[in-house]
Write an enzyme that holds these catalytic residues in place. Structure first.
Site, PDB file in Angstrom:
ATOM      1  N   GLY A  48       0.825  -1.294   0.032  1.00 20.91           N
ATOM      2  CA  GLY A  48       0.122   0.100  -0.133  1.00 20.91           C
ATOM      3  C   GLY A  48       0.930   1.066  -0.050  1.00 20.91           C
ATOM      4  O   GLY A  48       2.033   1.045  -0.276  1.00 20.91           O
ATOM      5  N   ASN A  49       0.185   2.429   0.285  1.00 17.73           N
ATOM      6  CA  ASN A  49       0.889   3.511   0.419  1.00 17.73           C
ATOM      7  C   ASN A  49       0.386   4.372   1.541  1.00 17.73           C
ATOM      8  O   ASN A  49      -0.579   4.093   1.889  1.00 17.73           O
ATOM      9  CB  ASN A  49       1.295   4.207  -0.740  1.00 17.73           C
ATOM     10  CG  ASN A  49      -0.340   4.583  -1.468  1.00 17.73           C
ATOM     11  OD1 ASN A  49      -0.813   5.529  -0.790  1.00 17.73           O
ATOM     12  ND2 ASN A  49      -0.440   4.009  -2.676  1.00 17.73           N
ATOM     13  N   ARG A  50       1.012   5.820   1.631  1.00 12.70           N
ATOM     14  CA  ARG A  50       0.838   6.492   2.808  1.00 12.70           C
ATOM     15  C   ARG A  50      -0.237   7.598   2.680  1.00 12.70           C
ATOM     16  O   ARG A  50      -0.608   8.293   3.447  1.00 12.70           O
ATOM     17  CB  ARG A  50       1.938   7.216   3.301  1.00 12.70           C
ATOM     18  CG  ARG A  50       3.041   6.398   3.895  1.00 12.70           C
ATOM     19  CD  ARG A  50       4.385   6.895   4.004  1.00 12.70           C
ATOM     20  NE  ARG A  50       4.253   8.015   4.529  1.00 12.70           N
ATOM     21  CZ  ARG A  50       5.374   8.225   5.722  1.00 12.70           C
ATOM     22  NH1 ARG A  50       6.048   6.956   5.912  1.00 12.70           N
ATOM     23  NH2 ARG A  50       5.584   9.229   6.480  1.00 12.70           N
TER      24      ARG A  50
ATOM     25  N   ALA B 149      -3.840   7.582  -5.058  1.00 15.22           N
ATOM     26  CA  ALA B 149      -2.545   7.232  -5.243  1.00 15.22           C
ATOM     27  C   ALA B 149      -2.451   5.559  -5.338  1.00 15.22           C
ATOM     28  O   ALA B 149      -2.479   4.835  -4.504  1.00 15.22           O
ATOM     29  CB  ALA B 149      -1.630   7.805  -3.900  1.00 15.22           C
TER      30      ALA B 149
END
Ligand code: C5P
Length: 412
Positions: A215-217, A282
């Site tokens: 995943g990402n932030r 994102a």
């Protein structure tokens, strides 16, 4: 919608909130509070019966303004004219069978009824009563006559009533829905009134095994703020969001997804109808090619595992041919170096009409913070650098510019 925080989008707007005598009156204190926190000046007008259920002091406490009850009060016999004229919207909640009858007849036997006659603002009526009363032909007839006068009925919903379970509608719609409908009436003259906007937001999660993911932030904050800004500007908004802890913005049709491929599927239909498409998600560029069916166990592995990756679809690219002709496409670029060069290349490659460039190294911008510092790029134009602003204010600027681009296209 986030009611806390710096945004007060309805600053300077006037709402007359009519409260009549039903048990649901207590829920409307929340409506008055939320409208006030969104910046509106809320003038509460209570009927005599309403005051049997809730005291004016409750409304005064949350609105910071005096509550009107008496048409013959000392501040002038013409208070109904003033309230009616100054209102940008009049909302009656709960609306009892009695007020529906009086509104349908054009009566002027108390301050609320006279205000309804004196105003030219949009009027929302939110009925709430026992389901058998609502079903009565006399009430139904009055409701239809109110609609014929141009009033908008909001609800009633079906659900638990004060006395027993209902067989049919009668319950007041939820306070959040009332706030949304008031907002929609206030946004009716906004720059995106009658337009459709699609926003992608948040991160995506790509399964490694049933427990772990890539995943990402991204928090989704920027995308949610954009959806809210477009809705406040009068648009019908669809938000397709990856996993985010933020509540669905009020008034916005929200679809929650997890992976990039699910996001693309959820976008396919709304993108064909949208006048403005904002790709704020994102999206993970890669996903594990072959996620494990069972949790990977360290002791069963022979050293560190390798996780082969496959490219995910690019949602902005895949959905480009599906977009309606003349739609305005807005993209984002988060870069760690050579921001403007990379952003300019992305604008051209992906065919965006507006690109929002973020510097990933800027502590006041990007993931997990409430502010953003962005530069707006358009084909054949000099970049516009905006100062550090809250994400809500950045969203207002982006939506405002997208609305201008859309208008410009129609005039050429
Ligand atoms: O990841 P990248 O910087 O290329 O993203 C640029 C733009 O493309 C963003 O607006 C992003 O939402 C969109 N995008 C997308 N699908 C992807 C990757 C990016 O829609 N798989």
């Amino acid at each position: 919608m986030r009611v806390d925080g710096p945004r007060a989008p309805w600053e300077g707007r006037r709402v007359v909130l009519g409260v009549t005598g039903g048990i649901a009156a207590y829920k409307v204190v929340q409506v008055a509070r939320d409208l006030t926190r969104l910046g509106a000046a809320v003038d509460v007008v209570m009927t005599r019966a309403a005051r049997e259920f809730v005291r004016p002091l409750s409304f005064e406490g949350v609105t910071g303004r005096a509550v009107y009850t008496d048409p013959f009060a000392a501040d002038g016999a013409a208070v109904h004219i003033r309230l009616g004229r100054e209102a940008d919207v009049v909302c009656v909640a709960p609306a009892t069978a009695d007020v529906l009858a009086r509104a349908a007849d054009g009566r002027s036997d108390d301050l609320l009824a006279t205000t309804l006659l004196a105003t030219r603002a949009p009027v929302l009526l939110c009925p709430a009563m026992n389901d058998r009363m609502w079903a009565h032909p006399a009430v139904q007839d009055n409701a239809r006559r109110c609609e014929a006068l141009g009033y908008t009925l909001v609800g009633p919903d079906q659900g638990a009533l004060a006395v027993g379970e209902a067989d049919g509608p009668g319950r007041l719609v939820e306070p959040g829905e009332i706030v949304a409908r008031v907002g929609r009436a206030l946004g009716a003259a906004g720059p995106l009134a009658g337009r459709r906007v699609l926003v992608t937001a948040g991160p995506t999660r790509e399964a490694v095994d049933p427990v772990r993911y890539l995943g990402n932030r991204s928090s989704g904050r920027m995308g949610y703020a954009l959806a809210e800004a477009a809705w406040l500007a009068g648009a019908d908004v669809t938000l397709v969001s990856g996993p985010s802890s933020l509540p669905a913005p009020v008034g916005v049709t929200t679809h929650r997804v997890e992976t990039a491929r699910e996001m693309l599927e959820a976008v396919r239909e709304p993108v064909t109808r949208a006048d403005v498409v904002i790709y704020a998600a994102a999206v993970a560029d890669f996903r594990p090619s072959d996620p494990a069916d069972a949790k990977m166990k360290r002791r069963e592995l022979d050293g560190p595992p390798t996780v082969p990756l496959t490219a995910n679809p690019d949602i902005s690219v895949e959905s480009r041919p599906l977009r309606k002709e003349g739609a305005v496409a807005v993209g984002f670029a988060l870069e760690t170096h050579d921001l403007l060069d990379h952003a300019r290349a992305k604008l051209e490659e992906k065919g965006f009409d507006l690109l929002v460039a973020n510097d990933a190294g800027d502590p006041e911008a990007g993931f997990e913070v409430e502010t953003n510092r962005v530069t707006l790029l358009e084909p054949r134009a000099e970049p516009t650098a905006l100062p550090v602003l809250t994400k809500e204010r950045v969203a207002d600027r982006i939506v405002g510019r997208a609305a201008e681009l859309l208008r410009g296209r129609e005039h050429t």
